[in-house]
Scaffold this motif. Structure first.
Motif, PDB file in Angstrom:
ATOM      1  N   GLY A 172       0.809  -1.230   0.000  1.00  0.00           N
ATOM      2  CA  GLY A 172       0.000   0.000   0.000  1.00  0.00           C
ATOM      3  C   GLY A 172       0.834   1.268   0.000  1.00  0.00           C
ATOM      4  O   GLY A 172       0.331   2.342  -0.295  1.00  0.00           O
ATOM      5  N   TYR A 173       2.108   1.171   0.351  1.00  0.00           N
ATOM      6  CA  TYR A 173       2.974   2.366   0.327  1.00  0.00           C
ATOM      7  C   TYR A 173       3.194   2.814  -1.122  1.00  0.00           C
ATOM      8  O   TYR A 173       3.286   2.001  -2.031  1.00  0.00           O
ATOM      9  CB  TYR A 173       4.326   2.078   0.992  1.00  0.00           C
ATOM     10  N   HIS A 174       3.312   4.117  -1.285  1.00  0.00           N
ATOM     11  CA  HIS A 174       3.472   4.672  -2.635  1.00  0.00           C
ATOM     12  C   HIS A 174       4.942   4.864  -2.989  1.00  0.00           C
ATOM     13  O   HIS A 174       5.745   5.252  -2.141  1.00  0.00           O
ATOM     14  CB  HIS A 174       2.732   6.005  -2.732  1.00  0.00           C
TER      15      HIS A 174
ATOM     16  N   LEU B 169       7.701   6.983  -4.971  1.00  0.00           N
ATOM     17  CA  LEU B 169       7.769   8.379  -5.394  1.00  0.00           C
ATOM     18  C   LEU B 169       9.143   8.726  -5.942  1.00  0.00           C
ATOM     19  O   LEU B 169      10.101   7.960  -5.804  1.00  0.00           O
ATOM     20  CB  LEU B 169       7.361   9.300  -4.237  1.00  0.00           C
TER      21      LEU B 169
ATOM     22  N   GLY C  21       9.657   5.946   9.862  1.00  0.00           N
ATOM     23  CA  GLY C  21       8.809   6.687   8.932  1.00  0.00           C
ATOM     24  C   GLY C  21       9.517   6.847   7.596  1.00  0.00           C
ATOM     25  O   GLY C  21      10.752   6.913   7.553  1.00  0.00           O
ATOM     26  N   ALA C  22       8.725   6.937   6.523  1.00  0.00           N
ATOM     27  CA  ALA C  22       9.308   6.958   5.177  1.00  0.00           C
ATOM     28  C   ALA C  22      10.181   8.196   4.923  1.00  0.00           C
ATOM     29  O   ALA C  22      11.088   8.163   4.094  1.00  0.00           O
ATOM     30  CB  ALA C  22       8.195   6.880   4.131  1.00  0.00           C
TER      31      ALA C  22
ATOM     32  N   ILE D  93      10.105   4.385  -1.399  1.00  0.00           N
ATOM     33  CA  ILE D  93       9.094   5.069  -0.571  1.00  0.00           C
ATOM     34  C   ILE D  93       9.756   6.179   0.238  1.00  0.00           C
ATOM     35  O   ILE D  93       9.130   6.832   1.067  1.00  0.00           O
ATOM     36  CB  ILE D  93       8.335   4.094   0.359  1.00  0.00           C
TER      37      ILE D  93
ATOM     38  N   THR E 209      -1.816  12.779   5.878  1.00  0.00           N
ATOM     39  CA  THR E 209      -1.079  12.200   4.745  1.00  0.00           C
ATOM     40  C   THR E 209      -1.777  10.957   4.172  1.00  0.00           C
ATOM     41  O   THR E 209      -1.978  10.883   2.959  1.00  0.00           O
ATOM     42  CB  THR E 209       0.368  11.865   5.182  1.00  0.00           C
ATOM     43  N   PRO E 210      -2.170   9.984   5.017  1.00  0.00           N
ATOM     44  CA  PRO E 210      -2.845   8.808   4.438  1.00  0.00           C
ATOM     45  C   PRO E 210      -4.108   9.201   3.668  1.00  0.00           C
ATOM     46  O   PRO E 210      -4.415   8.606   2.625  1.00  0.00           O
ATOM     47  CB  PRO E 210      -3.182   7.940   5.650  1.00  0.00           C
TER      48      PRO E 210
ATOM     49  N   PHE F 138      -3.068  10.373   0.228  1.00  0.00           N
ATOM     50  CA  PHE F 138      -2.657   9.221  -0.595  1.00  0.00           C
ATOM     51  C   PHE F 138      -3.897   8.446  -1.073  1.00  0.00           C
ATOM     52  O   PHE F 138      -3.977   8.045  -2.235  1.00  0.00           O
ATOM     53  CB  PHE F 138      -1.718   8.293   0.186  1.00  0.00           C
TER      54      PHE F 138
END
Ligand code: C5P
Length: 294
Positions: free
Chosen positions: A30-32, A34, A144-145, A161, A187-188, A191
């Motif tokens: 589920g993480y994007h 970038l 954290g990303a 990520i 943030t979520p 997204f």
């Protein structure tokens, strides 16, 4: 790891600004994915060590301190220090810490991530521990990303990520004005609201930028792919972008991260006057400026 001290017992936690942010895909978890050019202005929180050696504790100060309400045990600063101790099989730093929270909370400029990275640097310096670079990055990513990029606080192109960091070309002298309408943005939620997640990566970066005008021109061929979704959820962002875009001396106005903070890129000498103009016309907004980026 490089320290960022000003005096002996504090670390500066600079805001991270995404000059461009392309969302290029999504991982199975589920993480994007970038692709982003990230820089750091001289605007940030400060984490200070208080005298004495009591058990680990955190006090919040600064304009936005009250907003973080209680320094709960899950505060990222405390979690970072516990995580470093765990990674080094040592007891955590015995210290009272004061976090001067100058950056708005949940605002797209990585305040919490910058604080966590500052906590890692401060605890490493005070306890004398060190880790191989890859372990620092893994530890930071577990928090954290955006924490890995905040460890070094230097301009980078960031992908994955947030764990893949490539040096950015040397930056020209440039100023940054940050404006936040004082609306927290999740943030979520941004997204989740994205309608397109497979955008092209950043265009090729030149080997250097001759001036901040050249940097702004290059950035105009890029975007922040989260901006549209953020503006739909928080219409004040559109007003902030208009004010920053219209200001005399502004070379480019864009949102950072998932918002709501937006920035204007400008010549170093124009940053303070752009900020003063916006503060005057919009006293209800948070405004900060820096005549330097790194
Ligand atoms: O890693 P961090 O805690 O900062 O991320 C907050 C949330 O933002 C994640 O739980 C995830 O929902 C989203 N996120 C994402 N892709 C990223 C970074 C964050 O989807 N690259």
């Amino acid at each position: 790891m490089q320290q960022d001290t000003d005096g002996d017992a504090s670390e500066f936690a600079r805001a991270k600004v995404n000059l461009a942010l392309h969302i290029t895909g999504r991982r199975e978890d589920g993480y994007h994915l970038l692709d982003s050019l990230v820089v750091f202005p001289e605007i940030g929180d400060r984490l200070r060590l208080l005298p004495g050696a009591p058990p680990l504790s955190l006090t919040l100060g600064g304009f936005f301190g009250p907003q973080l309400s209680q320094a709960r045990p899950d505060n990222l600063v405390l979690r970072a220090i516990e995580a470093l101790a765990g990674a080094c099989c040592q007891p955590p730093l015995r210290a009272g810490l004061l976090l001067e929270k100058n950056l708005p909370v949940a605002s797209g400029i990585g305040g919490g991530s910058a604080d966590a990275a500052a906590a890692l640097r401060l605890a490493a310096r005070m306890t004398g521990v060190d880790l191989p670079q890859a372990e620092w990055l893994a530890l930071a990513l577990s928090l954290g990303a955006d924490v890995p990029v905040c460890l070094e606080q230097k301009a980078v192109r960031m992908s994955g990520i947030g764990e893949k960091l490539h040096p950015a070309p040397p930056l020209p002298p440039a100023g940054i004005v940050l404006v936040n309408p004082l609306k927290e943005v999740s943030t979520p939620a941004i997204f989740r609201a994205l309608t397109q997640r497979d955008n092209p990566p950043l265009p090729a970066l030149p080997s250097s930028f001759g001036s901040c005008g050249e940097l702004a021109e290059w950035l105009k061929s890029c975007r922040n792919d989260m901006q549209e979704a953020a503006e739909a959820l928080c219409p004040e962002i559109t007003e902030v972008l208009a004010a920053l875009g219209e200001a005399k001396g502004s070379l480019l106005a864009r949102m950072s991260g998932s918002g709501a903070t937006c920035f204007a890129l400008c010549a170093p000498q124009d940053a303070a006057s752009i900020a003063a103009g916006i503060e005057k016309s919009h006293p209800e907004w948070w405004v900060a400026s820096s005549g330097k980026i790194r």
